[in-house]
Design a protein around this motif. Structure first.
Motif, PDB file in Angstrom:
ATOM      1  N   ASP A 133      -2.819   8.122  -4.553  1.00  0.00           N
ATOM      2  CA  ASP A 133      -3.579   7.772  -3.362  1.00  0.00           C
ATOM      3  C   ASP A 133      -4.991   7.376  -3.802  1.00  0.00           C
ATOM      4  O   ASP A 133      -5.372   7.530  -4.959  1.00  0.00           O
ATOM      5  N   ASP A 134      -5.780   6.863  -2.890  1.00  0.00           N
ATOM      6  CA  ASP A 134      -7.090   6.322  -3.246  1.00  0.00           C
ATOM      7  C   ASP A 134      -8.004   7.370  -3.878  1.00  0.00           C
ATOM      8  O   ASP A 134      -8.711   7.086  -4.850  1.00  0.00           O
ATOM      9  N   LYS A 151      -6.832   8.141  -7.467  1.00  0.00           N
ATOM     10  CA  LYS A 151      -7.165   7.050  -8.393  1.00  0.00           C
ATOM     11  C   LYS A 151      -8.630   7.121  -8.818  1.00  0.00           C
ATOM     12  O   LYS A 151      -8.952   6.899  -9.993  1.00  0.00           O
ATOM     13  N   TYR A 200       0.832  -1.203   0.000  1.00  0.00           N
ATOM     14  CA  TYR A 200       0.000   0.000   0.000  1.00  0.00           C
ATOM     15  C   TYR A 200       0.869   1.256   0.000  1.00  0.00           C
ATOM     16  O   TYR A 200       0.570   2.232  -0.689  1.00  0.00           O
ATOM     17  N   ILE A 206       0.501   3.999  -3.133  1.00  0.00           N
ATOM     18  CA  ILE A 206       0.044   5.388  -3.028  1.00  0.00           C
ATOM     19  C   ILE A 206       1.186   6.408  -3.091  1.00  0.00           C
ATOM     20  O   ILE A 206       0.966   7.599  -2.853  1.00  0.00           O
TER      21      ILE A 206
END
Length: 192
Positions: A112-113, A116, A95, A99
Protein backbone atom coordinates in the motif's frame (compact mmCIF):
# COMPACT_ATOMS: atom_id res chain seq x y z
CA UNK A 1 -43.56 -8.11 -10.66
CA UNK A 2 -44.22 -5.69 -13.49
CA UNK A 3 -45.10 -7.14 -16.84
CA UNK A 4 -46.28 -5.44 -19.98
CA UNK A 5 -48.69 -6.93 -22.47
CA UNK A 6 -49.16 -6.37 -26.18
CA UNK A 7 -52.36 -6.46 -28.18
CA UNK A 8 -51.54 -8.64 -31.16
CA UNK A 9 -54.12 -6.85 -33.36
CA UNK A 10 -53.39 -3.19 -32.53
CA UNK A 11 -49.79 -3.58 -31.21
CA UNK A 12 -50.84 -1.44 -28.23
CA UNK A 13 -48.65 -2.02 -25.18
CA UNK A 14 -50.17 -1.82 -21.71
CA UNK A 15 -49.40 -2.83 -18.14
CA UNK A 16 -50.85 -6.00 -16.66
CA UNK A 17 -53.17 -3.97 -14.46
CA UNK A 18 -54.43 -1.87 -17.37
CA UNK A 19 -55.12 -4.97 -19.46
CA UNK A 20 -57.10 -6.55 -16.59
CA UNK A 21 -59.15 -3.36 -16.32
CA UNK A 22 -59.68 -3.17 -20.10
CA UNK A 23 -60.90 -6.77 -20.41
CA UNK A 24 -62.81 -6.69 -17.14
CA UNK A 25 -61.11 -9.80 -15.81
CA UNK A 26 -58.20 -10.78 -13.64
CA UNK A 27 -55.53 -12.38 -15.79
CA UNK A 28 -52.92 -14.47 -14.00
CA UNK A 29 -49.59 -12.73 -14.55
CA UNK A 30 -47.84 -14.10 -17.63
CA UNK A 31 -50.95 -15.62 -19.21
CA UNK A 32 -52.64 -14.48 -22.40
CA UNK A 33 -56.25 -13.45 -22.76
CA UNK A 34 -57.87 -12.85 -26.11
CA UNK A 35 -55.64 -10.60 -28.19
CA UNK A 36 -53.45 -9.62 -25.18
CA UNK A 37 -50.14 -11.44 -24.79
CA UNK A 38 -47.43 -11.00 -22.16
CA UNK A 39 -44.16 -9.51 -23.38
CA UNK A 40 -41.52 -11.99 -22.27
CA UNK A 41 -37.96 -10.94 -21.42
CA UNK A 42 -35.20 -11.52 -23.95
CA UNK A 43 -31.46 -11.18 -23.49
CA UNK A 44 -29.95 -8.20 -25.28
CA UNK A 45 -27.76 -8.95 -28.27
CA UNK A 46 -24.00 -8.92 -27.93
CA UNK A 47 -22.44 -5.55 -28.70
CA UNK A 48 -18.93 -4.23 -28.96
CA UNK A 49 -17.59 -1.24 -27.05
CA UNK A 50 -18.79 1.14 -29.77
CA UNK A 51 -22.41 -0.04 -29.76
CA UNK A 52 -25.47 0.08 -27.51
CA UNK A 53 -28.34 -2.40 -27.38
CA UNK A 54 -31.64 -0.61 -26.82
CA UNK A 55 -35.07 -2.02 -26.06
CA UNK A 56 -37.36 -1.73 -29.04
CA UNK A 57 -40.76 -2.94 -30.17
CA UNK A 58 -41.70 -6.46 -29.08
CA UNK A 59 -41.34 -9.25 -31.62
CA UNK A 60 -43.50 -12.30 -32.07
CA UNK A 61 -41.78 -15.67 -32.32
CA UNK A 62 -43.85 -18.87 -32.56
CA UNK A 63 -46.92 -17.30 -30.96
CA UNK A 64 -45.00 -15.71 -28.07
CA UNK A 65 -44.11 -12.05 -27.76
CA UNK A 66 -40.61 -11.10 -26.64
CA UNK A 67 -38.94 -7.86 -25.77
CA UNK A 68 -37.25 -6.51 -28.89
CA UNK A 69 -33.76 -5.10 -29.19
CA UNK A 70 -31.96 -2.89 -31.66
CA UNK A 71 -28.25 -2.21 -31.82
CA UNK A 72 -26.92 1.20 -32.71
CA UNK A 73 -23.56 2.89 -32.76
CA UNK A 74 -22.77 5.12 -29.79
CA UNK A 75 -22.73 8.84 -30.36
CA UNK A 76 -19.37 10.61 -30.06
CA UNK A 77 -20.43 11.89 -26.63
CA UNK A 78 -21.40 8.39 -25.49
CA UNK A 79 -18.08 7.03 -26.79
CA UNK A 80 -16.13 9.69 -24.90
CA UNK A 81 -18.01 8.86 -21.71
CA UNK A 82 -17.54 5.13 -22.23
CA UNK A 83 -13.81 5.49 -22.92
CA UNK A 84 -13.43 7.67 -19.82
CA UNK A 85 -15.20 5.05 -17.69
CA UNK A 86 -12.99 2.28 -19.09
CA UNK A 87 -9.82 4.30 -18.43
CA UNK A 88 -11.00 4.87 -14.85
CA UNK A 89 -11.86 1.18 -14.44
CA UNK A 90 -8.43 0.13 -15.73
CA UNK A 91 -6.68 2.60 -13.40
CA UNK A 92 -8.72 1.35 -10.43
CA UNK A 93 -7.86 -2.25 -11.30
CA UNK A 94 -4.17 -1.32 -11.55
CA UNK A 95 -4.26 0.31 -8.14
CA UNK A 96 -6.02 -2.72 -6.65
CA UNK A 97 -3.23 -4.96 -7.95
CA UNK A 98 -0.52 -2.47 -6.99
CA UNK A 99 -1.51 -2.39 -3.31
CA UNK A 100 -2.32 -6.12 -2.99
CA UNK A 101 1.11 -6.92 -1.51
CA UNK A 102 3.78 -9.38 -2.60
CA UNK A 103 5.89 -12.16 -1.16
CA UNK A 104 9.67 -11.68 -1.10
CA UNK A 105 11.87 -14.57 0.03
CA UNK A 106 8.90 -16.14 1.81
CA UNK A 107 8.03 -12.90 3.62
CA UNK A 108 4.75 -11.07 3.05
CA UNK A 109 5.42 -7.44 2.10
CA UNK A 110 2.61 -4.92 1.98
CA UNK A 111 2.56 -2.60 -1.03
CA UNK A 112 0.00 0.00 0.00
CA UNK A 113 1.11 3.62 -0.33
CA UNK A 114 2.30 3.97 3.28
CA UNK A 115 4.28 0.70 3.16
CA UNK A 116 5.96 1.77 -0.09
CA UNK A 117 7.09 5.04 1.54
CA UNK A 118 8.53 3.22 4.55
CA UNK A 119 10.31 0.64 2.39
CA UNK A 120 11.77 3.30 0.09
CA UNK A 121 12.95 5.37 3.05
CA UNK A 122 14.68 2.34 4.57
CA UNK A 123 16.26 1.52 1.20
CA UNK A 124 17.67 5.04 0.87
CA UNK A 125 19.21 4.72 4.34
CA UNK A 126 20.64 1.31 3.41
CA UNK A 127 22.23 2.84 0.29
CA UNK A 128 23.77 5.64 2.36
CA UNK A 129 25.07 3.37 5.15
CA UNK A 130 26.75 0.12 4.07
CA UNK A 131 26.40 -1.34 7.58
CA UNK A 132 22.73 -0.49 7.93
CA UNK A 133 20.49 -3.07 9.58
CA UNK A 134 16.97 -2.68 10.92
CA UNK A 135 14.04 -4.37 12.56
CA UNK A 136 11.07 -4.59 10.21
CA UNK A 137 7.55 -5.36 11.36
CA UNK A 138 5.74 -8.05 9.38
CA UNK A 139 2.37 -9.67 9.93
CA UNK A 140 4.25 -12.40 11.86
CA UNK A 141 6.12 -9.91 14.07
CA UNK A 142 9.49 -8.18 13.91
CA UNK A 143 12.43 -9.52 11.89
CA UNK A 144 16.01 -8.34 11.45
CA UNK A 145 16.97 -7.18 7.97
CA UNK A 146 20.35 -6.26 6.58
CA UNK A 147 20.76 -3.25 4.33
CA UNK A 148 21.09 -5.58 1.33
CA UNK A 149 17.81 -7.30 2.25
CA UNK A 150 16.04 -3.95 2.60
CA UNK A 151 17.29 -2.90 -0.83
CA UNK A 152 16.20 -6.26 -2.26
CA UNK A 153 12.70 -5.81 -0.83
CA UNK A 154 12.48 -2.24 -2.17
CA UNK A 155 13.54 -3.44 -5.61
CA UNK A 156 10.97 -6.26 -5.55
CA UNK A 157 8.24 -3.80 -4.54
CA UNK A 158 9.33 -1.40 -7.28
CA UNK A 159 9.28 -4.22 -9.87
CA UNK A 160 5.78 -5.19 -8.74
CA UNK A 161 4.51 -1.61 -9.00
CA UNK A 162 6.13 -1.19 -12.43
CA UNK A 163 4.56 -4.44 -13.65
CA UNK A 164 1.17 -3.07 -12.59
CA UNK A 165 1.70 0.15 -14.53
CA UNK A 166 2.99 -1.84 -17.52
CA UNK A 167 -0.23 -3.89 -17.55
CA UNK A 168 -2.28 -0.70 -17.33
CA UNK A 169 -0.39 0.69 -20.35
CA UNK A 170 -1.05 -2.54 -22.29
CA UNK A 171 -4.77 -2.31 -21.56
CA UNK A 172 -4.91 1.36 -22.53
CA UNK A 173 -3.25 0.45 -25.84
CA UNK A 174 -5.92 -2.23 -26.37
CA UNK A 175 -8.57 0.37 -25.55
CA UNK A 176 -7.17 2.82 -28.10
CA UNK A 177 -7.00 0.03 -30.71
CA UNK A 178 -10.63 -0.88 -29.99
CA UNK A 179 -9.70 -4.48 -29.13
CA UNK A 180 -10.27 -4.48 -25.37
CA UNK A 181 -12.80 -6.83 -23.77
CA UNK A 182 -14.27 -6.76 -20.27
CA UNK A 183 -12.46 -9.99 -19.45
CA UNK A 184 -9.06 -8.49 -20.30
CA UNK A 185 -9.41 -5.86 -17.57
CA UNK A 186 -9.10 -8.52 -14.87
CA UNK A 187 -6.41 -10.62 -16.58
CA UNK A 188 -2.64 -10.39 -16.76
CA UNK A 189 -1.96 -8.54 -13.51
CA UNK A 190 1.09 -9.44 -11.40
CA UNK A 191 0.37 -12.14 -8.85
CA UNK A 192 0.60 -10.92 -5.25
Amino acid sequence: ILMDYINSKTLEIASHRRVCTAVGASIPLGQSLGDWFPILPADPPTTNHAQIAQASAPVEIDGHWYMGWTVRDKTPEEMDGHLYQLRERIAARRYQSEIAGITVAGMRVETDDRAKLLINGAAVEAMLDAGYAMRWKTSDGFIELTGAQVIGIARAVRAHVQACFDREAELLAELEAGTITDEMIDQGWPVA
